[in-house]
Design a protein around this motif. Structure first.
Motif, PDB file in Angstrom:
ATOM      1  N   GLU A  45      98.165  25.123 -24.783  1.00  0.00           N
ATOM      2  CA  GLU A  45      96.906  25.019 -24.046  1.00  0.00           C
ATOM      3  C   GLU A  45      96.728  26.152 -23.043  1.00  0.00           C
ATOM      4  O   GLU A  45      95.593  26.434 -22.598  1.00  0.00           O
ATOM      5  N   ASN A  46      97.829  26.846 -22.682  1.00  0.00           N
ATOM      6  CA  ASN A  46      97.743  27.961 -21.736  1.00  0.00           C
ATOM      7  C   ASN A  46      97.707  29.322 -22.437  1.00  0.00           C
ATOM      8  O   ASN A  46      97.802  30.364 -21.782  1.00  0.00           O
ATOM      9  N   GLY A  47      97.598  29.296 -23.769  1.00  0.00           N
ATOM     10  CA  GLY A  47      97.556  30.550 -24.515  1.00  0.00           C
ATOM     11  C   GLY A  47      98.919  31.185 -24.729  1.00  0.00           C
ATOM     12  O   GLY A  47      98.997  32.346 -25.149  1.00  0.00           O
ATOM     13  N   LEU A  48     100.013  30.432 -24.458  1.00  0.00           N
ATOM     14  CA  LEU A  48     101.369  30.937 -24.661  1.00  0.00           C
ATOM     15  C   LEU A  48     101.803  30.619 -26.085  1.00  0.00           C
ATOM     16  O   LEU A  48     101.819  29.451 -26.492  1.00  0.00           O
ATOM     17  N   TRP A  49     102.139  31.646 -26.847  1.00  0.00           N
ATOM     18  CA  TRP A  49     102.511  31.472 -28.251  1.00  0.00           C
ATOM     19  C   TRP A  49     103.979  31.068 -28.336  1.00  0.00           C
ATOM     20  O   TRP A  49     104.860  31.781 -27.851  1.00  0.00           O
ATOM     21  N   LYS A  50     104.237  29.927 -28.994  1.00  0.00           N
ATOM     22  CA  LYS A  50     105.599  29.399 -29.127  1.00  0.00           C
ATOM     23  C   LYS A  50     105.820  28.889 -30.541  1.00  0.00           C
ATOM     24  O   LYS A  50     104.866  28.719 -31.317  1.00  0.00           O
ATOM     25  N   VAL A  51     107.090  28.622 -30.863  1.00  0.00           N
ATOM     26  CA  VAL A  51     107.443  28.011 -32.142  1.00  0.00           C
ATOM     27  C   VAL A  51     107.487  26.502 -31.933  1.00  0.00           C
ATOM     28  O   VAL A  51     108.337  26.007 -31.188  1.00  0.00           O
ATOM     29  N   PRO A  52     106.592  25.741 -32.558  1.00  0.00           N
ATOM     30  CA  PRO A  52     106.527  24.309 -32.268  1.00  0.00           C
ATOM     31  C   PRO A  52     107.535  23.457 -33.023  1.00  0.00           C
ATOM     32  O   PRO A  52     107.797  22.319 -32.651  1.00  0.00           O
ATOM     33  N   SER A  53     108.123  23.998 -34.102  1.00  0.00           N
ATOM     34  CA  SER A  53     108.972  23.187 -34.977  1.00  0.00           C
ATOM     35  C   SER A  53     110.442  23.544 -34.796  1.00  0.00           C
ATOM     36  O   SER A  53     110.820  24.723 -34.853  1.00  0.00           O
ATOM     37  N   ARG A  54     111.293  22.530 -34.588  1.00  0.00           N
ATOM     38  CA  ARG A  54     112.730  22.766 -34.475  1.00  0.00           C
ATOM     39  C   ARG A  54     113.284  23.284 -35.799  1.00  0.00           C
ATOM     40  O   ARG A  54     114.189  24.114 -35.820  1.00  0.00           O
ATOM     41  N   ARG A  55     112.756  22.778 -36.904  1.00  0.00           N
ATOM     42  CA  ARG A  55     113.217  23.244 -38.218  1.00  0.00           C
ATOM     43  C   ARG A  55     112.907  24.721 -38.407  1.00  0.00           C
ATOM     44  O   ARG A  55     113.753  25.499 -38.878  1.00  0.00           O
ATOM     45  N   THR A  56     111.705  25.148 -38.038  1.00  0.00           N
ATOM     46  CA  THR A  56     111.340  26.565 -38.131  1.00  0.00           C
ATOM     47  C   THR A  56     112.228  27.407 -37.234  1.00  0.00           C
ATOM     48  O   THR A  56     112.672  28.500 -37.618  1.00  0.00           O
ATOM     49  N   ALA A  57     112.508  26.907 -36.022  1.00  0.00           N
ATOM     50  CA  ALA A  57     113.367  27.642 -35.095  1.00  0.00           C
ATOM     51  C   ALA A  57     114.760  27.826 -35.672  1.00  0.00           C
ATOM     52  O   ALA A  57     115.346  28.923 -35.603  1.00  0.00           O
ATOM     53  N   LEU A  58     115.323  26.775 -36.257  1.00  0.00           N
ATOM     54  CA  LEU A  58     116.661  26.859 -36.835  1.00  0.00           C
ATOM     55  C   LEU A  58     116.693  27.856 -37.983  1.00  0.00           C
ATOM     56  O   LEU A  58     117.576  28.721 -38.062  1.00  0.00           O
ATOM     57  N   ARG A  59     115.731  27.763 -38.879  1.00  0.00           N
ATOM     58  CA  ARG A  59     115.703  28.680 -40.025  1.00  0.00           C
ATOM     59  C   ARG A  59     115.523  30.121 -39.573  1.00  0.00           C
ATOM     60  O   ARG A  59     116.150  31.032 -40.135  1.00  0.00           O
ATOM     61  N   HIS A  60     114.695  30.342 -38.570  1.00  0.00           N
ATOM     62  CA  HIS A  60     114.476  31.715 -38.106  1.00  0.00           C
ATOM     63  C   HIS A  60     115.749  32.286 -37.491  1.00  0.00           C
ATOM     64  O   HIS A  60     116.122  33.436 -37.785  1.00  0.00           O
ATOM     65  N   ARG A  61     116.419  31.514 -36.653  1.00  0.00           N
ATOM     66  CA  ARG A  61     117.641  32.022 -36.016  1.00  0.00           C
ATOM     67  C   ARG A  61     118.704  32.351 -37.054  1.00  0.00           C
ATOM     68  O   ARG A  61     119.465  33.302 -36.894  1.00  0.00           O
ATOM     69  N   MET A  62     118.748  31.581 -38.135  1.00  0.00           N
ATOM     70  CA  MET A  62     119.744  31.852 -39.175  1.00  0.00           C
ATOM     71  C   MET A  62     119.411  33.105 -39.973  1.00  0.00           C
ATOM     72  O   MET A  62     120.297  33.699 -40.588  1.00  0.00           O
TER      73      MET A  62
END
Length: 849
Positions: A454-471
């Protein structure tokens, strides 16, 4: 330099060099820069002691110092060695700094400790640094960072790993505007460019050249082959290599491929069984435990010799190493100097490298590289221009690391040299791609990786996406690998390392292969693990890893042509050139020798058809593009189908129908107009781009390689990326990853810039064309390359043996040992034949030997 540091150096028996003092003063003033200094001259101490001088007075917060210095290395072996080298001054100066190591080899327990509190100094790699930046508290964790050092900067500068580091640096500079950045290197041909990419326009270049003796010599065979070919890996030089190893306390034997290192290690052990336990093998596919054991043995001077690859290229400090032997041509001046520096790795000691040619033309390369070193001709490296797959990965990483506002992130990204010209449209495309997958993937939730809150800050909302990206963080892409483990009655034994899936797929249980210096029998394959047991008495296949063939660099190629030109004028000054005089004599009598300003061409009529052999000396990548281009341009004027073979010196075009090459080889054939369109039309550019797209798709996060223990196969990854490639071409033809794939094919696989320079040179060269009655010493290896495409190893060996007998007979009396002794057992091709494996009686594939 403080009194404390001066006393510590005096205790070691050292006195600082002028360049070290210059670096200390620059760091003291808060300046960034590049230190280019002779290998083993004290680069590490120059920067490390300067950092300690500047930051040692920092007051600890909460009883300990925050992360103050990052030391980036390109390789895990170098990271471990660097950590040991940095520890000694800390102990000697009794400073309260902590020192940590974080690479792919770092244990989970150590990572957990670092996640709670980072050490004062962290030695890490570009990939691990980016992974740290994905922490939600990354800004707080790096708040106290004052300095970043990039070791062996030349190794990262010209590839995507270096671009990934540029982006990480841009983020750290945004958080810490006073951040000091220094790069270290010993083998850079374009130092101003390297300095600008790393430190910007205000960076300081410090030259640390000191008088350090470098000895380059060649292990010359008793006699040469007048008709050489790339395939027998120089094992006939084994007795002389054994003598050289015997004469030194500790030696490194560098090979250009991991498969070659396996063969040479086994050959040394068979020649000297009493060296068991005293010689070792080191390459990147071996297990961490094996590599650590070898490195400790080298450090302690307990090993007689180590057969290795580029895994020990970089600045690892093994003081016990007296000799370096380079098996085969190093293919580049910088690589040779880098490897030479592994011996005599201390000020005042002589670095010595001995070249071991694997065929006669590599003796010419040995003479050429010595001349290039004497003239100071070192290859330049250029940073890639805005690879968008790396940018896409970086955007997701920054969304994980606390999030970002797009308008604020853009100027930060443009601070990275490779993205200085990133357009608004390209940035908008990348943002759209990470938000919803772009035009063609918006309906699929898996590709909606980043969202604004809501503040225009771009984030990764999904824990699954975060895990896959870090790997998947990183830009190193290779074929899927299988772990190799021993199979025992009570379960499974320890890991030996990993081999590429494509090799194991050709084997069946009971087949044998050579790996980690052992003859192994395959027991079974299960869950991405190849279980093996020791075997004996049977010859095994040798794993072939991708990326083994390195093209001849421009600097070395020019030096080779210069040596051949001198020989054409009757000037054979060096012992190497005098030894190959029998080969040169046949080449002169049957055709001519290449020379600067002349383009040698040979035409030949055989039962196979009409041959053209052309020798631009531009490296195999350029020759592939050039041969395809000329065949396509000739084919526009007359119906013709060509077979192509290339090597570093030239290429062969073979046509079954008549071709009037003397008439066709005019300057117009080498025109550079419409070059890109012609190259794309002449090659199966779509298929080349499809293969390249696999790497881009993996880096950009389109393709997930799998979780630990459940990795996807290379075939699955290729199929997945190929599906994206087809979808984008049909439904999203303006997708910038497609154009990047085509651009990388042209710039990297075909080296189109060098191709353009080569065409320009050929247009102004004097054509020296000869109709030959039989293959010359330069043409023969090209014919062998072509035969590899369609023959098994055994049939190829027989064909080569027959041709050699006929050619030697036609050439008349020559060396004492005319011709190589070729049989199926001694034949070891540089790369496996490209035909399918022969079938057994039961229809299952038989491994190629």
């Amino acid at each position: 330099m403080s009194q404390r540091v001066a006393e510590w150096m005096a205790d070691q028996g050292w006195s600082p060099f002028p360049f070290q003092r210059e670096v200390w003063q620059a760091i003291g003033r808060g300046e960034s820069g590049l230190l280019h200094a002779t290998t083993g001259s004290g680069k590490t101490l120059a920067v490390w002691l300067g950092a300690l001088e500047r930051f040692a007075a920092r007051a600890p917060a909460n009883g300990s110092l925050p992360l103050t210095l990052l030391w980036i290395t390109p390789m895990r072996a170098l990271a471990a060695d660097t950590a040991r080298a940095l520890e000694a001054p800390l102990r000697g100066l009794d400073l309260p700094w902590t020192l940590g190591l974080r690479t792919g080899d770092t244990s989970g327990a150590e990572r957990a400790r670092q996640n709670r509190r980072l050490p004062t100094t962290l030695v890490t790699t570009p990939e691990s640094l980016t992974l740290l930046l994905t922490r939600a508290d990354a800004r707080h964790a790096f708040a106290g960072l004052g300095m970043l050092v990039v070791d062996e900067w030349h190794e990262l500068l010209g590839n995507k790993r270096g671009v990934q580091l540029q982006l990480a640096l841009a983020r750290l500079r945004q958080w810490n505007p006073e951040l000091i950045v220094w790069g270290l290197s010993a083998t850079l041909g374009n130092q101003p460019h390297a300095l600008e990419v790393l430190a910007g326009d205000d960076g300081r270049l410090v030259q640390g050249r000191i008088d350090k003796a470098l000895r380059i010599d060649t292990l010359l065979p008793g006699a040469i082959d007048r008709f050489p070919w790339a395939g027998h890996l120089g094992l006939r030089m084994l007795p002389q290599v054994v003598q050289e190893v015997e004469a030194a306390a500790t030696s490194l034997l560098f090979t250009n491929t991991r498969s070659q290192s396996e063969l040479w290690y086994q050959a040394l052990l068979e020649a000297r069984p009493d060296w068991a336990g005293l010689i070792a093998l080191h390459h990147g596919s071996l297990s961490r435990e094996t590599r650590d054991w070898v490195e400790r043995g080298l450090k302690a001077g307990q090993l007689k010799a180590v057969v290795c690859t580029s895994s020990l290229d970089l600045g690892v400090d093994f003081l016990a190493v007296e000799r370096v032997l380079q098996i085969g041509s190093a293919k580049g001046v910088a690589r040779l100097l880098q490897r030479a520096g592994r011996s005599g790795h201390a000020p005042g000691r002589t670095s010595r490298i001995t070249l071991v040619p694997t065929h006669s033309l590599e003796i010419v390369e040995a003479a050429a590289v010595q001349a290039a070193v004497a003239e100071g001709r070192i290859e330049a490296r250029e940073a890639p221009a805005k690879p968008l797959d790396v940018l896409v990965q970086h955007l997701v990483s920054m969304a994980l690391g606390g999030g970002f506002h797009p308008a604020e992130l853009l100027p930060e990204i443009r601070q990275a040299w490779s993205y200085r010209n990133l357009t608004d449209d390209e940035y908008a495309w990348a943002l759209a791609f990470v938000r919803h997958g772009g035009h063609s993937l918006s309906a699929y939730p898996d590709y909606q990786r980043v969202e604004p809150d809501e503040n225009g800050l771009w984030k990764v909302p999904s824990r699954r996406t975060a895990l896959r990206h870090r790997m998947g963080i990183g830009t190193i892409v290779s074929d899927a690998s299988l772990t190799v483990k021993f199979w025992t009655r009570g379960g499974t034994g320890g890991s030996l390392g990993s081999v590429e899936e494509g090799f194991i797929a050709r084997l069946r249980p009971g087949d044998c292969f050579l790996f980690a210096g052992r003859l192994l029998e395959l027991v079974r394959v299960e869950d991405m693990v190849a279980y093996v047991r020791r075997a004996s008495g049977r010859k095994g296949a040798v794993p072939r890893w991708n990326g083994g063939r390195m093209p001849l660099s421009s600097e070395l190629a020019d030096a080779v042509v210069a040596r051949l030109g001198e020989a054409a004028r009757g000037e054979t000054r060096s012992p190497e050139m005098r030894l190959v005089e029998p080969l040169l004599k046949v080449q002169r009598e049957w055709s001519a020798l290449p020379a600067v300003g002349r383009l040698l061409a040979e035409t030949h009529r055989s039962r196979e058809g009409w041959h053209l052999f052309l020798y631009p000396f531009a490296g195999r990548h350029v020759h592939l593009g050039l041969a395809s281009l000329l065949a396509w341009r000739v084919g526009r004027g007359q119906p013709a189908t060509f077979s192509i073979a290339v090597n570093d010196y030239g290429f062969e075009l073979l046509c079954a129908t008549p071709v009037d090459w003397p008439t066709l080889l005019q300057p117009a054939l080498f025109e550079g107009d419409d070059l890109l369109d012609d190259v794309l039309a002449s090659l199966n550019a779509g298929e080349l781009a499809r293969r390249r797209f696999r790497e881009i798709a993996r880096i950009a996060g389109l393709v997930f390689s799998g979780y630990p223990g459940a990795q996807k196969s290379a075939r699955q990854l290729q199929a997945s990326s190929g599906l994206f490639f087809d979808v984008f071409r049909q439904y999203d033809p303006d997708n910038l990853l497609l154009s990047q794939a085509q651009e990388e094919v042209l710039r990297q696989e075909l080296d189109v810039d060098r191709l353009e320079q080569t065409l320009s040179r050929l247009r102004t060269s004097t054509l020296d064309i000869h109709a030959i009655k039989r293959p010359t010493p330069l043409a023969f290896p090209l014919m062998v390359e072509r035969f590899r495409e369609s023959m098994s190893s055994e049939k190829l060996a027989d064909r080569i043996a027959r041709m050699l007998r006929d050619l030697e007979a036609a050439a008349g009396p020559g060396p004492d040992e005319p011709g190589a002794i070729i049989d199926a057992q001694s034949f070891q091709p540089d790369s496996p034949p490209r035909r399918k494996p022969r079938a057994r009686k039961d229809g299952r594939p038989r491994p190629l030997k």
